[in-house]
Design a protein around this motif. Structure first.
Motif, PDB file in Angstrom:
ATOM      1  N   PRO A 197      22.557 -12.534 -13.360  1.00  0.00           N
ATOM      2  CA  PRO A 197      24.036 -12.030 -13.775  1.00  0.00           C
ATOM      3  C   PRO A 197      24.622 -11.200 -12.620  1.00  0.00           C
ATOM      4  O   PRO A 197      24.203 -10.544 -12.132  1.00  0.00           O
ATOM      5  CB  PRO A 197      23.643 -11.194 -15.110  1.00  0.00           C
ATOM      6  N   GLY A 198      26.111 -11.519 -12.489  1.00  0.00           N
ATOM      7  CA  GLY A 198      26.695 -10.748 -11.587  1.00  0.00           C
ATOM      8  C   GLY A 198      26.725 -11.406 -10.319  1.00  0.00           C
ATOM      9  O   GLY A 198      27.487 -10.810  -9.392  1.00  0.00           O
ATOM     10  N   LEU A 199      25.847 -12.274  -9.781  1.00  0.00           N
ATOM     11  CA  LEU A 199      25.779 -12.783  -8.494  1.00  0.00           C
ATOM     12  C   LEU A 199      26.521 -13.902  -8.162  1.00  0.00           C
ATOM     13  O   LEU A 199      26.419 -14.720  -8.959  1.00  0.00           O
ATOM     14  CB  LEU A 199      24.165 -12.834  -8.182  1.00  0.00           C
ATOM     15  N   THR A 200      27.259 -13.696  -7.060  1.00  0.00           N
ATOM     16  CA  THR A 200      28.142 -14.986  -6.833  1.00  0.00           C
ATOM     17  C   THR A 200      27.790 -15.224  -5.342  1.00  0.00           C
ATOM     18  O   THR A 200      27.354 -14.476  -4.666  1.00  0.00           O
ATOM     19  CB  THR A 200      29.578 -14.717  -7.020  1.00  0.00           C
TER      20      THR A 200
ATOM     21  N   TYR B 171      15.779 -11.991   3.768  1.00  0.00           N
ATOM     22  CA  TYR B 171      16.719 -11.711   2.684  1.00  0.00           C
ATOM     23  C   TYR B 171      17.516 -12.537   2.217  1.00  0.00           C
ATOM     24  O   TYR B 171      17.681 -13.031   0.836  1.00  0.00           O
ATOM     25  CB  TYR B 171      17.547 -10.704   3.344  1.00  0.00           C
ATOM     26  N   SER B 172      17.908 -13.585   2.911  1.00  0.00           N
ATOM     27  CA  SER B 172      18.662 -14.828   2.510  1.00  0.00           C
ATOM     28  C   SER B 172      17.915 -15.812   1.647  1.00  0.00           C
ATOM     29  O   SER B 172      18.281 -16.137   0.610  1.00  0.00           O
ATOM     30  CB  SER B 172      19.312 -15.710   3.562  1.00  0.00           C
ATOM     31  N   ASP B 173      16.779 -16.089   1.876  1.00  0.00           N
ATOM     32  CA  ASP B 173      15.968 -16.555   0.809  1.00  0.00           C
ATOM     33  C   ASP B 173      15.683 -15.938  -0.236  1.00  0.00           C
ATOM     34  O   ASP B 173      15.857 -16.686  -1.338  1.00  0.00           O
ATOM     35  CB  ASP B 173      14.566 -16.966   1.565  1.00  0.00           C
ATOM     36  N   GLY B 174      15.612 -14.723  -0.418  1.00  0.00           N
ATOM     37  CA  GLY B 174      15.424 -14.141  -1.738  1.00  0.00           C
ATOM     38  C   GLY B 174      16.745 -14.015  -2.621  1.00  0.00           C
ATOM     39  O   GLY B 174      16.829 -14.374  -3.631  1.00  0.00           O
ATOM     40  N   VAL B 175      18.053 -14.063  -1.924  1.00  0.00           N
ATOM     41  CA  VAL B 175      19.121 -14.046  -2.634  1.00  0.00           C
ATOM     42  C   VAL B 175      19.513 -15.091  -2.967  1.00  0.00           C
ATOM     43  O   VAL B 175      20.064 -15.487  -4.205  1.00  0.00           O
ATOM     44  CB  VAL B 175      20.318 -13.267  -1.826  1.00  0.00           C
ATOM     45  N   ALA B 176      19.059 -16.434  -1.997  1.00  0.00           N
ATOM     46  CA  ALA B 176      19.514 -17.688  -2.758  1.00  0.00           C
ATOM     47  C   ALA B 176      18.598 -17.963  -3.943  1.00  0.00           C
ATOM     48  O   ALA B 176      19.062 -18.740  -4.873  1.00  0.00           O
ATOM     49  CB  ALA B 176      19.055 -18.627  -1.623  1.00  0.00           C
ATOM     50  N   THR B 177      17.220 -17.591  -3.876  1.00  0.00           N
ATOM     51  CA  THR B 177      16.386 -17.805  -5.172  1.00  0.00           C
ATOM     52  C   THR B 177      17.223 -17.134  -6.136  1.00  0.00           C
ATOM     53  O   THR B 177      17.345 -17.730  -7.278  1.00  0.00           O
ATOM     54  CB  THR B 177      15.040 -17.141  -4.858  1.00  0.00           C
ATOM     55  N   GLN B 178      17.611 -15.992  -6.223  1.00  0.00           N
ATOM     56  CA  GLN B 178      18.586 -15.221  -7.286  1.00  0.00           C
ATOM     57  C   GLN B 178      19.786 -15.882  -7.573  1.00  0.00           C
ATOM     58  O   GLN B 178      20.114 -16.122  -8.872  1.00  0.00           O
ATOM     59  CB  GLN B 178      18.746 -13.796  -6.977  1.00  0.00           C
ATOM     60  N   LEU B 179      20.425 -16.606  -6.852  1.00  0.00           N
ATOM     61  CA  LEU B 179      21.561 -17.293  -7.115  1.00  0.00           C
ATOM     62  C   LEU B 179      21.238 -18.497  -7.969  1.00  0.00           C
ATOM     63  O   LEU B 179      21.842 -18.812  -8.904  1.00  0.00           O
ATOM     64  CB  LEU B 179      22.213 -17.640  -5.726  1.00  0.00           C
TER      65      LEU B 179
END
Length: 213
Positions: free
Chosen positions: A189-192, A176-184
């Motif tokens: 848009p909207g992800l902080t 999950y964190s790997d995927g979210v970090a990639t999106q960051l």
């Protein structure tokens, strides 16, 4: 000494140029050595990247893991492991950029990571240990007795339902964190960083039954 110098130089080049734009001659130039010296120690950029990620893992996580393993409160320990991931610092930004390049390389050539698995998945292993401690103490009621007992190598024994819930949750959070970090990194848009952290706490609360609010 030369090997460490080359790995350090490679880290800087990969961060600056990206893995796709990094060549052996670039690393040699950064290190101030000949290409022949680089190829004496490493067969390819992929092999150097393995060592870069091992170095990055040690730098980013070693002191955190030591503190977490000494922390008696498993909830606090999990917080200590997760908070630095999305801290909106130069260190966390560089960390995820290196990991993004690494996982791309592994997806194309899985053998790249095979011999390095234990050396680079230390965060996940520490999270598994901490979750097990919390399950045993009752701090993580949703894990229950199925969290399993740790063996001498840190691996978990299967619980009554045949699954090691602690390692399962640790793997889920790592993915999950790997995927979210990639999106960051892609400036979704909207992800902080703050929102990413909130998502991690929500996930952990659901999986463990503890409050991370």
């Amino acid at each position: 000494m030369r090997r460490a110098l080359i790995v350090e130089a490679a880290r800087g080049v990969i961060l600056r140029e990206g893995l796709g734009g990094t060549r052996l001659r670039d690393i040699a130039g950064e290190a101030g050595v000949s290409v022949g010296t680089v190829t004496y120690h490493f067969e390819s950029v992929a092999e150097i990247l393995n060592e870069v990620v091992v170095l990055e893992t040690a730098r980013f996580y070693s002191s955190i893991i030591e503190a977490v393993d000494a922390e008696p409160d498993p909830v606090a320990g999990v917080r200590m492991l997760v908070e630095p991931l999305f801290a909106a610092t130069d260190a966390s930004d560089e960390h995820w950029r290196l990991w993004s390049d690494y996982w791309t390389a592994v997806a194309r050539k899985p053998a790249v990571a095979a011999e390095y698995v234990e050396r680079i998945r230390v965060w996940e292993a520490c999270l598994t240990r901490t979750l097990r401690r919390g399950a045993e103490s009752g701090a993580f009621p949703a894990l229950g007795s199925a969290a399993g007992a740790a063996g001498p190598d840190g691996a978990g024994a299967a619980g009554p339902d045949g699954a090691d819930r602690a390692s399962e949750v640790a793997l889920k959070l790592a993915a999950y964190s790997d995927g979210v970090a990639t999106q960051l990194a892609q400036k979704a848009p909207g992800l902080t960083s703050e929102l990413a952290s909130t998502w991690m706490w929500t996930f952990l609360g659901h999986e463990t039954g503890a409050s991370f609010a």
